[in-house]
Design an enzyme around this catalytic site. Structure first.
Site, short mmCIF file in Angstrom:
data_model
loop_
_atom_site.label_atom_id
_atom_site.label_comp_id
_atom_site.label_asym_id
_atom_site.label_seq_id
_atom_site.Cartn_x
_atom_site.Cartn_y
_atom_site.Cartn_z
N GLY A 8 0.85 -1.20 0.00
CA GLY A 8 0.00 0.00 0.00
C GLY A 8 0.88 1.25 0.00
O GLY A 8 1.93 1.27 0.65
N CYS A 159 -14.81 7.10 10.78
CA CYS A 159 -14.19 8.31 10.27
C CYS A 159 -15.27 9.41 10.23
O CYS A 159 -15.98 9.54 9.24
CB CYS A 159 -13.68 7.97 8.87
SG CYS A 159 -12.54 9.13 8.20
N CYS A 353 -6.67 16.42 14.74
CA CYS A 353 -7.48 16.56 13.52
C CYS A 353 -7.85 18.01 13.24
O CYS A 353 -8.13 18.77 14.16
CB CYS A 353 -8.75 15.72 13.65
SG CYS A 353 -9.56 15.51 12.06
N LYS A 388 -5.46 23.93 7.35
CA LYS A 388 -5.71 22.70 6.58
C LYS A 388 -5.09 22.83 5.17
O LYS A 388 -4.50 21.87 4.66
CB LYS A 388 -7.21 22.45 6.49
CG LYS A 388 -7.57 21.22 5.72
CD LYS A 388 -8.11 20.14 6.60
CE LYS A 388 -8.21 18.83 5.85
NZ LYS A 388 -8.98 17.85 6.55
#
Ligand SMILES: Cc1cc2nc3c(=O)[nH]c(=O)nc-3n(C[C@H](O)[C@H](O)[C@H](O)COP(=O)(O)OP(=O)(O)OC[C@H]3O[C@@H](n4cnc5c(N)ncnc54)[C@H](O)[C@@H]3O)c2cc1C
Length: 427
Positions: A8, A159, A353, A388
């Protein structure tokens, strides 16, 4: 000489290969095996769906970087891992042997667990760039004939951040198009309360997100289970604390996007001692599988138990910083093993986050993940939107350049003034 395979090349696998190169001896070799030769920055997919990004903006062709770093790169999907034989079988029938393997295959998206759900059914997705582009087409059509919108996360999802993010991004875009007044919006989630996020809340995420939803006229339904989806209609059950059905509602929509439950990909699922019943890879604190001690795992494919019982199942999110901490620990530990030493590095698995809302956003930091915590912080403001964008640019640059510097640790935590949070520690 040791040969290490990374399976991956998404957010975890690409930086795993780079960090391994720094930690291994010159004679050791690394092979990356992945389904897709291109890397896509998954956290930007919600922006793709409303046309704020194009595919090229978030894509990196990995082959030149891997070649420059001296990493062998195979773009054939894995068909089955055979951990007793130290080999991975590929979809073209060939096999690659290894001394150590790091599984970084992310999630398989379990749309098939709900009738009519997902991009092959009647709802959109932002989990993959292809899905996000399809969602954009649907959104453009929707804007010609506005109707109600449903956004959220279904039973078993883990999520939640992107569900909130996409809700507020859509809300911003609808206002920009001056059609917000024609679109009733409902957020439907398996979480027991708004802002739970699979983490039993972080700081005041409940207050911040509820307040933002009230201010933006977005209704919500919590502890909800999607029974089925038909064209323009979602059947949703609201669940009591004892698990019984409180109410069943038929919710009309013109556009819907819900995060699915995740499970492990088939190639690494159903292997006794390696994977749990959902196909996630079982690891110890060193990111190593207890039964097959030359198998490691990082990222969304890692098995993490839920935070605690909830009326509707909620998983625990695996975010970028946490994944980096897993990657750094794994690179150190394999570096030790090839030198005849024992693993000694533990990922701290902090949840950090940034959820963008288009013109503002919320940020949160949970250390450790399970409350009570040493750091339990959340905040909101326009700076989150700007931060972000900064992370997107930085991370894409990092993958393109092949650098192994942990980006959240160096940039995010410093910026947030909490740079005492370390990515890994001795354990
Ligand atoms: C929509 C969305 C938004 C998100 N936003 C954020 C955010 O803002 N901040 C944050 O911290 N986290 C975010 N996350 C969570 C997390 O950071 C991402 O999901 C991240 O991409 C996970 O990294 P990963 O390496 O585990 O998996 P992925 O990035 O999904 O990579 C998986 C890799 O495995 C490969 N693969 C799959 N099957 C095979 C196979 N059979 N053989 C070989 N290779 C295979 C894939 O091609 C891919 O390269 C978000 C997640 C989603 C879904």
């Amino acid at each position: 000489m040791a040969h290490i395979v990374v399976l991956g090349a998404g957010l975890g696998g690409s930086i795993m290969a780079y960090e391994l190169k720094d930690q291994l001896r010159p004679e050791d070799t690394v092979t990356v095996i992945t389904k897709d030769p291109k890397y896509h920055f998954v956290p930007s997919n919600p922006w793709i769906a409303v046309g704020w990004r194009e595919r090229e903006d978030i894509t990196v062709d990995l082959a030149p970087t891997m070649a420059k770093k001296g990493i062998a790169f195979k773009t054939v999907p894995a068909a089955k891992l055979h951990p007793e034989e130290n080999r991975v079988e590929l979809a073209d029938g060939s096999s690659v042997s290894y001394d150590y393997i790091v599984i970084a295959t992310g999630p398989e998206l379990a749309f098939d667990e709900i009738e009519g759900f997902g991009p092959e059914g009647h709802t959109q997705s932002v989990c993959h760039v292809d899905h996000a582009l399809k969602a954009r087409e649907a959104f453009e059509e929707f804007c010609k004939n506005p109707k109600p919108i449903i956004i959220g996360a279904v039973q078993g999802a883990s999520c939640y951040g992107p569900a909130y993010e996409f809700t507020f991004i859509l809300e911003t875009e609808l206002r920009r198009r001056k059609i917000r007044d024609q679109v009733p919006m409902t957020f439907i989630t398996s979480e027991p309360y708004v802002g739970h996020l699979g983490l039993d809340g972080v700081g005041d995420t409940k207050g911040l997100l509820e307040s933002e939803m009230r201010a933006k006229h977005i209704k919500w339904m919590t502890s909800s289970r999607v029974k089925k989806v038909e064209d323009g209609k979602m059947t949703v059950e609201e669940i009591n604390d004892d698990g019984s059905v409180k109410a069943e509602k038929e919710m009309p929509f013109g556009f819907a996007m819900m995060l699915p439950a995740f499970r492990g990909i088939k190639a690494v699922s159903g292997i006794d001692g390696l994977s749990n019943p959902r196909g996630f890879t079982i690891v110890d604190k060193y990111q190593r599988n207890p039964k097959f001690q030359n198998v490691f795992a990082v990222g969304v494919c890692v098995a993490i138990p839920p935070m605690g019982p909830t009326p509707v199942p909620c998983g625990v999110p695996k975010t970028g910083f946490m994944i980096e901490s897993m990657v750094t620990a794994t690179a150190h530990n394999i570096g030790n093993l090839v030198r005849g030493k024992e693993p000694d590095r533990v990922g701290t698995w902090n949840a950090v986050c940034l959820a963008d809302f288009g013109d503002s956003g919320i940020a949160f930091v949970a250390q450790p993940q399970i409350p009570p915590r040493n750091v339990n912080w959340s905040s909101s403001g326009k700076w989150v939107h700007l931060a972000k964008i900064g992370f997107e640019k930085y991370f894409i640059h990092k993958v393109r350049k092949g650098t192994s510097e942990p980006y959240y640790e160096k940039a995010a935590l410093k910026m947030l003034g909490i740079d005492k949070l370390k990515a890994t520690q001795k354990g």
